[in-house]
Design a protein around this motif. Structure first.
Motif, PDB file in Angstrom:
ATOM      1  N   LEU A  41       0.844  -1.192   0.000  1.00 53.18           N
ATOM      2  CA  LEU A  41       0.000   0.000   0.000  1.00 53.18           C
ATOM      3  C   LEU A  41       0.883   1.247   0.000  1.00 53.18           C
ATOM      4  CD1 LEU A  41      -2.782  -1.003   2.578  1.00 53.18           C
ATOM      5  CD2 LEU A  41      -2.788  -1.245   0.093  1.00 53.18           C
ATOM      6  N   PRO A  42       0.336   2.381  -0.408  1.00 52.46           N
ATOM      7  CA  PRO A  42       1.158   3.596  -0.504  1.00 52.46           C
ATOM      8  C   PRO A  42       1.519   4.166   0.863  1.00 52.46           C
ATOM      9  CG  PRO A  42      -1.139   4.101  -0.975  1.00 52.46           C
ATOM     10  CD  PRO A  42      -1.052   2.607  -0.880  1.00 52.46           C
ATOM     11  N   TYR A  43       2.600   4.928   0.879  1.00 58.10           N
ATOM     12  CA  TYR A  43       2.979   5.692   2.065  1.00 58.10           C
ATOM     13  C   TYR A  43       2.866   7.173   1.707  1.00 58.10           C
ATOM     14  CZ  TYR A  43       5.551   7.530   6.040  1.00 58.10           C
ATOM     15  OH  TYR A  43       5.906   8.229   7.168  1.00 58.10           O
ATOM     16  N   PRO A  44       1.762   7.824   2.089  1.00 63.18           N
ATOM     17  CA  PRO A  44       1.545   9.221   1.693  1.00 63.18           C
ATOM     18  C   PRO A  44       2.592  10.151   2.290  1.00 63.18           C
ATOM     19  CG  PRO A  44      -0.477   8.199   2.499  1.00 63.18           C
ATOM     20  CD  PRO A  44       0.644   7.282   2.856  1.00 63.18           C
ATOM     21  N   SER A  45       2.932  11.178   1.542  1.00 65.29           N
ATOM     22  CA  SER A  45       3.890  12.172   2.037  1.00 65.29           C
ATOM     23  C   SER A  45       3.246  13.110   3.048  1.00 65.29           C
ATOM     24  CB  SER A  45       4.460  12.982   0.865  1.00 65.29           C
ATOM     25  OG  SER A  45       3.413  13.599   0.131  1.00 65.29           O
ATOM     26  N   SER A  46       1.931  13.274   2.959  1.00 60.54           N
ATOM     27  CA  SER A  46       1.220  14.153   3.888  1.00 60.54           C
ATOM     28  C   SER A  46       0.953  13.429   5.205  1.00 60.54           C
ATOM     29  CB  SER A  46      -0.102  14.602   3.271  1.00 60.54           C
ATOM     30  OG  SER A  46      -0.881  15.308   4.224  1.00 60.54           O
ATOM     31  N   PRO A  47       1.100  14.120   6.343  1.00 58.09           N
ATOM     32  CA  PRO A  47       0.814  13.471   7.630  1.00 58.09           C
ATOM     33  C   PRO A  47      -0.660  13.155   7.835  1.00 58.09           C
ATOM     34  CG  PRO A  47       1.301  15.804   7.938  1.00 58.09           C
ATOM     35  CD  PRO A  47       1.618  15.489   6.511  1.00 58.09           C
ATOM     36  N   VAL A  48      -1.539  13.839   7.097  1.00 57.53           N
ATOM     37  CA  VAL A  48      -2.979  13.599   7.203  1.00 57.53           C
ATOM     38  C   VAL A  48      -3.526  13.324   5.811  1.00 57.53           C
ATOM     39  CG1 VAL A  48      -5.219  14.532   7.876  1.00 57.53           C
ATOM     40  CG2 VAL A  48      -3.177  15.107   9.213  1.00 57.53           C
ATOM     41  N   VAL A  49      -4.279  12.238   5.687  1.00 58.25           N
ATOM     42  CA  VAL A  49      -4.887  11.869   4.411  1.00 58.25           C
ATOM     43  C   VAL A  49      -6.397  11.857   4.602  1.00 58.25           C
ATOM     44  CG1 VAL A  49      -5.023  10.140   2.596  1.00 58.25           C
ATOM     45  CG2 VAL A  49      -2.880  10.457   3.848  1.00 58.25           C
ATOM     46  N   ASP A  50      -7.101  12.715   3.863  1.00 55.06           N
ATOM     47  CA  ASP A  50      -8.547  12.851   4.039  1.00 55.06           C
ATOM     48  C   ASP A  50      -9.331  11.791   3.274  1.00 55.06           C
ATOM     49  OD1 ASP A  50      -8.295  15.089   5.700  1.00 55.06           O
ATOM     50  OD2 ASP A  50      -8.112  16.429   3.973  1.00 55.06           O
ATOM     51  N   ILE A  52      -9.206   8.235   1.243  1.00 55.02           N
ATOM     52  CA  ILE A  52      -8.398   7.041   1.010  1.00 55.02           C
ATOM     53  C   ILE A  52      -9.260   5.995   0.318  1.00 55.02           C
ATOM     54  CG2 ILE A  52      -6.999   5.232   2.076  1.00 55.02           C
ATOM     55  CD1 ILE A  52      -6.639   7.079   4.479  1.00 55.02           C
ATOM     56  N   GLU A  53      -8.790   5.508  -0.799  1.00 52.25           N
ATOM     57  CA  GLU A  53      -9.441   4.394  -1.479  1.00 52.25           C
ATOM     58  C   GLU A  53      -8.400   3.301  -1.674  1.00 52.25           C
ATOM     59  OE1 GLU A  53     -11.414   5.449  -5.037  1.00 52.25           O
ATOM     60  OE2 GLU A  53     -12.716   6.963  -4.098  1.00 52.25           O
ATOM     61  N   LEU A  54      -8.561   2.232  -0.930  1.00 57.03           N
ATOM     62  CA  LEU A  54      -7.599   1.142  -0.980  1.00 57.03           C
ATOM     63  C   LEU A  54      -8.263  -0.126  -1.498  1.00 57.03           C
ATOM     64  CD1 LEU A  54      -5.814   1.573   2.478  1.00 57.03           C
ATOM     65  CD2 LEU A  54      -5.081   2.456   0.262  1.00 57.03           C
ATOM     66  N   THR A  55      -7.526  -0.844  -2.309  1.00 55.17           N
ATOM     67  CA  THR A  55      -7.961  -2.170  -2.735  1.00 55.17           C
ATOM     68  C   THR A  55      -7.142  -3.190  -1.960  1.00 55.17           C
ATOM     69  OG1 THR A  55      -8.498  -1.364  -4.954  1.00 55.17           O
ATOM     70  CG2 THR A  55      -8.211  -3.746  -4.671  1.00 55.17           C
ATOM     71  N   ILE A  56      -7.804  -3.877  -1.036  1.00 52.40           N
ATOM     72  CA  ILE A  56      -7.111  -4.794  -0.139  1.00 52.40           C
ATOM     73  C   ILE A  56      -7.659  -6.199  -0.355  1.00 52.40           C
ATOM     74  CG2 ILE A  56      -6.524  -5.303   2.263  1.00 52.40           C
ATOM     75  CD1 ILE A  56      -7.148  -2.368   2.897  1.00 52.40           C
ATOM     76  N   SER A  64       0.001  -5.929   9.888  1.00 49.99           N
ATOM     77  CA  SER A  64       0.263  -4.607   9.330  1.00 49.99           C
ATOM     78  C   SER A  64       1.654  -4.105   9.695  1.00 49.99           C
ATOM     79  CB  SER A  64      -0.787  -3.606   9.835  1.00 49.99           C
ATOM     80  OG  SER A  64      -0.434  -2.288   9.448  1.00 49.99           O
ATOM     81  N   TYR A  65       2.407  -3.758   8.663  1.00 48.71           N
ATOM     82  CA  TYR A  65       3.677  -3.058   8.834  1.00 48.71           C
ATOM     83  C   TYR A  65       3.569  -1.653   8.241  1.00 48.71           C
ATOM     84  CZ  TYR A  65       5.752  -7.445  10.323  1.00 48.71           C
ATOM     85  OH  TYR A  65       6.052  -8.591  11.020  1.00 48.71           O
ATOM     86  N   LEU A  66       2.366  -1.115   8.270  1.00 49.07           N
ATOM     87  CA  LEU A  66       2.115   0.228   7.749  1.00 49.07           C
ATOM     88  C   LEU A  66       2.566   1.278   8.755  1.00 49.07           C
ATOM     89  CD1 LEU A  66      -1.463  -0.478   6.368  1.00 49.07           C
ATOM     90  CD2 LEU A  66       0.625  -0.200   5.002  1.00 49.07           C
ATOM     91  N   ARG A  67       3.240   2.303   8.263  1.00 44.89           N
ATOM     92  CA  ARG A  67       3.753   3.358   9.141  1.00 44.89           C
ATOM     93  C   ARG A  67       2.831   4.559   9.227  1.00 44.89           C
ATOM     94  NH1 ARG A  67       9.086   4.667   6.290  1.00 44.89           N
ATOM     95  NH2 ARG A  67       7.835   4.003   4.494  1.00 44.89           N
ATOM     96  N   HIS A  68       1.970   4.743   8.241  1.00 50.32           N
ATOM     97  CA  HIS A  68       1.091   5.915   8.238  1.00 50.32           C
ATOM     98  C   HIS A  68      -0.213   5.563   8.955  1.00 50.32           C
ATOM     99  CE1 HIS A  68      -1.231   9.357   6.932  1.00 50.32           C
ATOM    100  NE2 HIS A  68      -0.133   9.882   6.398  1.00 50.32           N
ATOM    101  N   PRO A  69      -0.579   6.302  10.003  1.00 48.34           N
ATOM    102  CA  PRO A  69      -1.766   5.928  10.791  1.00 48.34           C
ATOM    103  C   PRO A  69      -3.067   5.948  10.003  1.00 48.34           C
ATOM    104  CG  PRO A  69      -0.891   8.061  11.475  1.00 48.34           C
ATOM    105  CD  PRO A  69       0.126   7.463  10.579  1.00 48.34           C
ATOM    106  N   ASP A  70      -3.215   6.864   9.046  1.00 48.38           N
ATOM    107  CA  ASP A  70      -4.463   6.912   8.283  1.00 48.38           C
ATOM    108  C   ASP A  70      -4.609   5.694   7.374  1.00 48.38           C
ATOM    109  OD1 ASP A  70      -5.179   9.305   9.447  1.00 48.38           O
ATOM    110  OD2 ASP A  70      -4.327  10.538   7.849  1.00 48.38           O
ATOM    111  N   ILE A  71      -3.515   5.258   6.774  1.00 47.75           N
ATOM    112  CA  ILE A  71      -3.567   4.070   5.922  1.00 47.75           C
ATOM    113  C   ILE A  71      -3.804   2.829   6.785  1.00 47.75           C
ATOM    114  CG2 ILE A  71      -2.335   2.693   4.219  1.00 47.75           C
ATOM    115  CD1 ILE A  71      -3.086   5.468   3.244  1.00 47.75           C
ATOM    116  N   ALA A  72      -3.127   2.764   7.927  1.00 54.28           N
ATOM    117  CA  ALA A  72      -3.326   1.627   8.838  1.00 54.28           C
ATOM    118  C   ALA A  72      -4.766   1.576   9.334  1.00 54.28           C
ATOM    119  CB  ALA A  72      -2.359   1.727  10.012  1.00 54.28           C
ATOM    120  N   MET A  73      -5.359   2.734   9.618  1.00 55.36           N
ATOM    121  CA  MET A  73      -6.736   2.757  10.100  1.00 55.36           C
ATOM    122  C   MET A  73      -7.703   2.290   9.020  1.00 55.36           C
ATOM    123  SD  MET A  73      -8.438   3.276  12.851  1.00 55.36           S
ATOM    124  CE  MET A  73      -7.357   4.298  13.874  1.00 55.36           C
ATOM    125  N   GLU A  74      -7.403   2.620   7.773  1.00 51.64           N
ATOM    126  CA  GLU A  74      -8.262   2.159   6.686  1.00 51.64           C
ATOM    127  C   GLU A  74      -8.231   0.638   6.583  1.00 51.64           C
ATOM    128  OE1 GLU A  74     -11.089   3.045   3.720  1.00 51.64           O
ATOM    129  OE2 GLU A  74     -10.157   4.267   5.297  1.00 51.64           O
TER     130      GLU A  74
END
Length: 235
Positions: A41-50, A52-56, A64-74
């Motif tokens: 999954l992507p790692y956004p450059s912005s600290p906040v992502v409003d 998010i459309e993910l295909t999982i 999860s080894y995701l570092r961005h909290p918004d992506i991890a929450m999705e």
């Protein structure tokens, strides 16, 4: 004692979810025992992502080894049980539980036990998690150290192989712990997960195995280990 084989356990499909920085070694280890999918999954450059459309891809358990909290929450919003290989802190986990109660943020990935409320996590943790060792001793020498359950990063297997054939003394235990720290993927002195904690966990479980085969040696070494933070509440 019957030792486990390396056959794939087909009842549980695991998704290793990463933004490309962490998770590769876990994927290589886990796919030997479970059907496993690598999900990038992507790692956004912005600290906040409003938005998010993910295909999982669907899985029974996500790690999860995701570092961005918004992506991890999705990812967590899918409602599928999830282990956080990167623990984003107690505040994040509290928020995650509002959407998905089957989210676990372990202290380290080598501290997971098969005693949760979620069968998917428990099946995984029968194979990967807090280490279990099988020792064959010849006096003070470890003839063979076999990993029964170990960390998904592979550090348990590496350290067990290195200590096999050695005289078990304080120096050997120090090398064992250093091997864990060297191969561990946890951050050093992290707020919720670190290499030093992983080393202590492995020492505790190696000593647990030692007590069953050489109680005298266990008694000799346990006092040294307690001074560096190891604990043996059931001993």
């Amino acid at each position: 004692m019957k030792l486990p084989t390396n056959s794939i356990l087909i009842s549980l499909k695991i998704g290793i979810v990463s933004d490309g920085q962490y998770g590769e070694r876990a994927f290589e280890q886990i796919r030997r025992r479970f059907p496993t999918e690598w999900i990038l999954l992507p790692y956004p450059s912005s600290p906040v992502v409003d938005e998010i459309e993910l295909t999982i891809p669907p899985c029974d358990l996500y790690i999860s080894y995701l570092r961005h909290p918004d992506i991890a929450m999705e990812l967590i919003r899918t409602g599928i049980p999830a282990l956080l290989g990167i623990n984003l802190g107690p505040g994040f986990i509290a928020q995650a539980h509002e959407f998905n109660p089957a989210v676990i943020g372990p202290e380290t990935m080598c501290s997971v036990l098969p005693n949760t409320k979620f069968c998917q996590v428990n099946e995984y943790a029968k194979v990967f998690g807090r280490p279990v060792f099988y020792l064959v001793m010849d006096g003070d020498r470890i003839v063979w150290c076999k990993t029964i359950r170990g960390s998904p990063c592979g550090s348990t297997d590496a350290a067990a192989s290195e200590i096999s054939g050695q005289i078990l003394d304080q120096e050997a235990l120090s090398r064992f712990a250093l091997s864990i720290c060297h191969n561990c993927r946890a951050p050093r002195f992290g707020k919720t997960c670190d290499k030093e904690k992983a080393g202590i966990i492995h020492l505790e479980e190696l000593m647990r195995a030692l007590k069953g085969v050489n109680p005298k040696k266990w008694e000799e070494l346990i006092q040294v280990l307690e001074k560096i933070g190891c604990s043996f509440p059931n001993e």
